[in-house]
Motif scaffolding. Sequence first.
Motif, PDB file in Angstrom:
ATOM      1  N   ASP A 213       2.696  38.358  62.575  1.00  0.00           N
ATOM      2  CA  ASP A 213       2.964  39.119  63.796  1.00  0.00           C
ATOM      3  C   ASP A 213       1.843  38.916  64.807  1.00  0.00           C
ATOM      4  OD1 ASP A 213       5.338  40.305  62.773  1.00  0.00           O
ATOM      5  OD2 ASP A 213       4.131  41.780  61.690  1.00  0.00           O
TER       6      ASP A 213
ATOM      7  N   PRO B 119       1.703  48.757  63.604  1.00  0.00           N
ATOM      8  CA  PRO B 119       2.936  49.018  62.876  1.00  0.00           C
ATOM      9  C   PRO B 119       3.642  50.211  63.530  1.00  0.00           C
ATOM     10  CG  PRO B 119       1.069  48.857  61.363  1.00  0.00           C
ATOM     11  CD  PRO B 119       0.503  48.901  62.751  1.00  0.00           C
ATOM     12  N   THR B 120       4.941  50.220  63.511  1.00  0.00           N
ATOM     13  CA  THR B 120       5.692  51.272  64.193  1.00  0.00           C
ATOM     14  C   THR B 120       5.293  52.668  63.712  1.00  0.00           C
ATOM     15  OG1 THR B 120       7.545  49.778  64.514  1.00  0.00           O
ATOM     16  CG2 THR B 120       8.021  52.118  64.703  1.00  0.00           C
ATOM     17  N   ARG B 121       4.978  52.817  62.434  1.00  0.00           N
ATOM     18  CA  ARG B 121       4.649  54.141  61.900  1.00  0.00           C
ATOM     19  C   ARG B 121       3.189  54.524  62.053  1.00  0.00           C
ATOM     20  NH1 ARG B 121       8.182  55.163  56.359  1.00  0.00           N
ATOM     21  NH2 ARG B 121      10.216  54.646  57.251  1.00  0.00           N
ATOM     22  N   GLN B 122       2.379  53.657  62.604  1.00  0.00           N
ATOM     23  CA  GLN B 122       0.970  53.984  62.789  1.00  0.00           C
ATOM     24  C   GLN B 122       0.765  54.636  64.153  1.00  0.00           C
ATOM     25  OE1 GLN B 122      -1.806  50.746  62.333  1.00  0.00           O
ATOM     26  NE2 GLN B 122      -3.548  52.141  62.128  1.00  0.00           N
TER      27      GLN B 122
ATOM     28  N   ILE C  77       2.256  53.381  55.295  1.00  0.00           N
ATOM     29  CA  ILE C  77       2.639  52.731  56.555  1.00  0.00           C
ATOM     30  C   ILE C  77       2.946  51.255  56.300  1.00  0.00           C
ATOM     31  CG2 ILE C  77       1.865  52.105  58.878  1.00  0.00           C
ATOM     32  CD1 ILE C  77      -0.105  54.462  58.714  1.00  0.00           C
ATOM     33  N   PRO C  78       4.190  50.831  56.485  1.00  0.00           N
ATOM     34  CA  PRO C  78       4.467  49.390  56.367  1.00  0.00           C
ATOM     35  C   PRO C  78       3.616  48.620  57.384  1.00  0.00           C
ATOM     36  CG  PRO C  78       6.509  50.652  56.417  1.00  0.00           C
ATOM     37  CD  PRO C  78       5.398  51.608  56.781  1.00  0.00           C
ATOM     38  N   PRO C  79       2.715  47.736  56.924  1.00  0.00           N
ATOM     39  CA  PRO C  79       1.758  47.114  57.839  1.00  0.00           C
ATOM     40  C   PRO C  79       2.357  45.960  58.637  1.00  0.00           C
ATOM     41  CG  PRO C  79       1.437  46.251  55.644  1.00  0.00           C
ATOM     42  CD  PRO C  79       2.507  47.304  55.530  1.00  0.00           C
ATOM     43  N   LEU C  80       1.607  45.537  59.625  1.00  0.00           N
ATOM     44  CA  LEU C  80       1.915  44.280  60.288  1.00  0.00           C
ATOM     45  C   LEU C  80       1.688  43.138  59.317  1.00  0.00           C
ATOM     46  CD1 LEU C  80      -0.090  44.803  63.618  1.00  0.00           C
ATOM     47  CD2 LEU C  80       2.389  45.055  63.330  1.00  0.00           C
TER      48      LEU C  80
ATOM     49  N   THR D 258      -2.900  45.755  59.140  1.00  0.00           N
ATOM     50  CA  THR D 258      -2.325  44.419  58.947  1.00  0.00           C
ATOM     51  C   THR D 258      -2.597  43.936  57.532  1.00  0.00           C
ATOM     52  OG1 THR D 258      -2.808  43.916  61.275  1.00  0.00           O
ATOM     53  CG2 THR D 258      -2.230  42.066  59.860  1.00  0.00           C
TER      54      THR D 258
END
Length: 253
Positions: A225, A249-252, A218-221, A194
Motif C-alpha cells: 500500500d 488503516p481504516t480502523r486506526q 487493527i488490520p494493518p496496511l 503497517t
Amino acid sequence: MSYPALATRTAAVTGAASGMGAATARLLAANGARVALLARRAERLAGLAEEIAAAGGQALPVPVDVTDAAALTRAADQVRDWAGPVDLLVNAAGVMLPNPLAAGRADEWAKMVDTNLTGLLRVIDAFRADLVAAAAAGRTADLVNVSSIGAHVPFPSYAVYGATKAAVTQLSAGLRTEFGPLDVRVTNVEPGLTETELGRQIDNPELAEQLAGMFRLIPPLAAEDVADLIAWTASRRRGVNLRQAVLLPTRQA
C-alpha cells in the motif's frame, strides 16, 4: 498498479531488503524503472534482484549501511556506473526500538538517530547532485522520505523513535524550500500501522506483545500500500509535488 511514467526513471531505494523498501523496489521495477537496491543484508538484496530480473525488470543489489558515509559514496558511484544519475530517491531504511526513556537505552537512541535521521541525511547527500542535475536537464526528479505517524502522534515508550520521525518530517519540509526552486520534488510519507519487520527488532517483551495486540485489533496496511502511494506520487506530472501524505488503516484513529 500501472504507472507508465516510471518507465524512464532511475531509482535508488534504501531499506530494500524488506518491508516498504522491498515492496517499493518491486513496484518501480515492474513499471520499467531501473532500481538500485540499497540495504545491509546482501543475500536478501541478491534474492530480490533475481526476482525482479525474472519478472523482466532491472535491479542492482548494492549492500550498504546508511550509517557509513564512505560506503554510501561508493554505493552511489556504483549505481551511476550501472544506470547513470538517479532521479528518484526513496529513503525507506529505518529502525524502531521502543523502550521507556527511564530504561536508559543509549544504544537504542544512538542507533535510531544514526539510522533514521543521520543515515537518511547521508543518503540524500550521496545522491543530491544527481537529483539536481536531473531536474536541471528537464527530467522529473523526486526525493521521497518515509516517516511515520509517530512523527506527530505520541505513543508511550516510542518517544525517541517518534522524535527521529518528527525530524524526518520537519527535514522534508525544510528541504522542500531548498530543492523546490531547483525543480526537485520532496515528498514526506507517514504510514500508520503497517505489516513490516520493524516490530521484530523490539527486545522488550511487554512492548512486543502490545504491538502484536494492535495488529490483532487493527488490520494493518501492507507494505505494498505504501509502495503504491510512492509510485503514484512519483508518476505525477513534473510540476506537481505531493508534499506530504498520511496513510492509515481504516480502523486506526
